[in-house]
Design an enzyme around this catalytic site. Structure first.
Site, PDB file in Angstrom:
ATOM      1  CD1 TRP A 150      39.679  39.337  36.285  1.00 30.00           C
ATOM      2  CD2 TRP A 150      39.625  41.010  37.874  1.00 30.00           C
ATOM      3  NE1 TRP A 150      40.372  38.893  37.231  1.00 30.00           N
ATOM      4  CE2 TRP A 150      40.379  39.782  38.089  1.00 30.00           C
ATOM      5  CE3 TRP A 150      39.776  41.930  38.695  1.00 30.00           C
ATOM      6  CZ2 TRP A 150      40.955  39.631  39.349  1.00 30.00           C
ATOM      7  CZ3 TRP A 150      40.454  41.911  39.891  1.00 30.00           C
ATOM      8  CH2 TRP A 150      40.991  40.731  40.102  1.00 30.00           C
ATOM      9  CG  HIS A 164      37.993  35.599  38.391  1.00 27.37           C
ATOM     10  ND1 HIS A 164      38.619  36.206  39.128  1.00 27.37           N
ATOM     11  CD2 HIS A 164      36.658  35.773  38.826  1.00 27.37           C
ATOM     12  CE1 HIS A 164      38.016  37.034  40.180  1.00 27.37           C
ATOM     13  NE2 HIS A 164      36.824  36.893  39.919  1.00 27.37           N
ATOM     14  NE  ARG A 190      39.423  37.719  32.766  1.00 27.29           N
ATOM     15  CZ  ARG A 190      40.570  37.326  33.317  1.00 27.29           C
ATOM     16  NH1 ARG A 190      41.782  37.961  33.266  1.00 27.29           N
ATOM     17  NH2 ARG A 190      40.543  36.725  34.393  1.00 27.29           N
ATOM     18  CD  GLN A 204      40.516  32.427  35.137  1.00 31.49           C
ATOM     19  OE1 GLN A 204      39.632  32.198  35.850  1.00 31.49           O
ATOM     20  NE2 GLN A 204      41.103  33.380  34.879  1.00 31.49           N
ATOM     21  CB  VAL A 247      45.472  35.497  47.078  1.00 28.78           C
ATOM     22  CG1 VAL A 247      44.625  34.168  46.593  1.00 28.78           C
ATOM     23  CG2 VAL A 247      45.946  36.036  45.971  1.00 28.78           C
ATOM     24  CB  ALA A 301      42.713  29.906  45.778  1.00 33.24           C
TER      25      ALA A 301
HETATM   26  N1  PHE Z   1      41.022  35.008  39.326  1.00 33.00           N
HETATM   27  C1  PHE Z   1      42.478  35.307  39.035  1.00 33.00           C
HETATM   28  C2  PHE Z   1      42.436  35.759  37.696  1.00 33.00           C
HETATM   29  O1  PHE Z   1      41.715  35.567  36.784  1.00 33.00           O
HETATM   30  C3  PHE Z   1      43.649  34.326  39.090  1.00 33.00           C
HETATM   31  C4  PHE Z   1      43.846  33.901  40.568  1.00 33.00           C
HETATM   32  C5  PHE Z   1      42.861  32.632  41.061  1.00 33.00           C
HETATM   33  C6  PHE Z   1      45.020  34.473  41.280  1.00 33.00           C
HETATM   34  C7  PHE Z   1      43.338  32.173  42.148  1.00 33.00           C
HETATM   35  C8  PHE Z   1      44.819  33.934  42.678  1.00 33.00           C
HETATM   36  C9  PHE Z   1      44.137  32.819  43.162  1.00 33.00           C
HETATM   37  O2  PHE Z   1      43.313  36.494  37.172  1.00 33.00           O
END
Ligand code: PHE
Length: 333
Positions: A150, A164, A190, A204, A247, A301
């Site tokens: 990240w 995120h 980022r 996002q 996830v 998600a």
């Molecule tokens: N938060 C992740 C990202 O920024 C994206 C993501 C969100 C992936 C929700 C899976 C579920 O890279």
């Protein structure tokens, strides 16, 4: 005084004030013609009638000349004032530029519309997060290499400008009882080198649905409908397995390239596909960290990289155009 002299004097009056002076000089109480009438009394009775008629005719002529000159001068005065104050009532009004919405706002409104129609509520969280909401509760342990993905900024006090919007998943699940459906648009940060496709601050839109017996099929349907309705009809979609610690299974939704229609071009790096929306089923560890029993509740998600969606939808090929603040961009919408 004869008609010719009178005519010349009247004609010589250049404006209405001068003309009034002429009138007084001829016909006023002490005027020349008035004076001629006064002489009548001193004449012999036989001369009186003829002279009287003559003077009266002269007086009438003078009056007529004065009247004519007056309306001539009045007409000229009116024409001059019309000329000075002339206005073209058919000329187009000067343009008053209206404010326009930024394409990010425009598309976000459409996406919000789409999801609120499906029963989602809008949720939000702070831009500056702590490590618990941005990482720990999302099944990203300290010192785990996954954190490096990240490119995190840290403040002097160790706070994290969120990398995120997944942090809003945690805040929502900790504060509500299932079932729940939320959409969380927001800014993320980022430590990226800025170029045509990367920015250090972008947007996002996170989605989260918690319910009983939630499966990948629900997620697939939700995302496919979104692409079809909001990004553009007729785009092909495909899902690829992907890894995100929070996830399981994780996946990426790709869409066929809008620029080359799948044939392969520079934008899609010759693959014909553009990576658009990551998502997956919320990891049992994440549900547990938020106080929910994964045997009873499941969740899906997703986290759209929203700037890329805006660029695809409107054909903008450089992310920096979204942030350089030039009005020439918003004026096109
Ligand atoms: N938060 C992740 C990202 O920024 C994206 C993501 C969100 C992936 C929700 C899976 C579920 O890279």
């Amino acid at each position: 005084m004869d008609t010719q002299q009178i005519a010349a004097t009247v004609a010589g009056a250049g404006d209405l004030t001068a003309l009034e002076d002429v009138r007084v000089r001829l016909l006023g109480k002490k005027g020349e013609i008035t004076g001629m009438l006064k002489q009548l009394g001193g004449l012999a009775p036989e001369e009186r009638a003829a002279f009287g008629a003559q003077v009266n005719a002269l007086k009438a002529e003078a009056q007529a000349l004065l009247d004519a000159r007056k309306s001539e001068l009045e007409g000229a005065a009116e024409a001059a004032s019309l000329d000075a104050g002339w206005m073209d009532v058919t000329a187009p009004a000067p343009e008053r530029p209206l404010g326009r919405l930024h394409p990010i706002t425009l598309l976000l409104e459409e996406v919000i519309d789409h999801f609120t129609g499906l029963g989602f509520e809008i949720a939000s969280g702070p831009d500056i997060e702590d490590s618990f909401h941005n990482f720990d509760a999302l099944n990203i342990p300290k010192d785990h290499p996954a954190r490096d993905v990240w490119d995190t900024f840290y403040t002097d006090r160790g706070e994290i400008p969120r990398t995120h919007t997944s942090s809003v998943q945690i805040r929502t699940m900790m504060n509500r009882t299932p079932p729940m459906r939320i959409l969380a648009p927001g800014r993320v940060f980022r430590n990226e080198t800025i170029d045509a496709t990367h920015h250090a601050s972008f947007h996002q839109v996170e989605g989260l649905l918690v319910d009983r017996q939630v499966s990948v099929a629900h997620l697939k349907h939700t995302l496919e409908t979104l692409v079809d309705r909001v990004i553009g009809r007729g785009l092909k979609t495909r899902f690829r397995p992907a890894f995100y610690p929070f996830v399981e299974p994780g996946l990426d939704l790709d869409v066929s390239c809008v620029f080359c229609h799948g044939k392969g071009c520079g934008v899609c790096k010759q693959s014909g596909w553009i990576e658009l929306i990551p998502g997956g089923l919320v990891h049992p560890n994440v549900l547990r960290a938020c106080g929910h029993d994964p045997d009873e509740w499941q969740a899906y998600a997703f986290g759209m990289g929203f700037d890329r969606m805006v660029m695809l939808r409107y054909g903008i090929d450089d992310i920096r155009r979204l942030y350089d603040g030039r009005l020439s961009l918003v004026r096109q919408f």
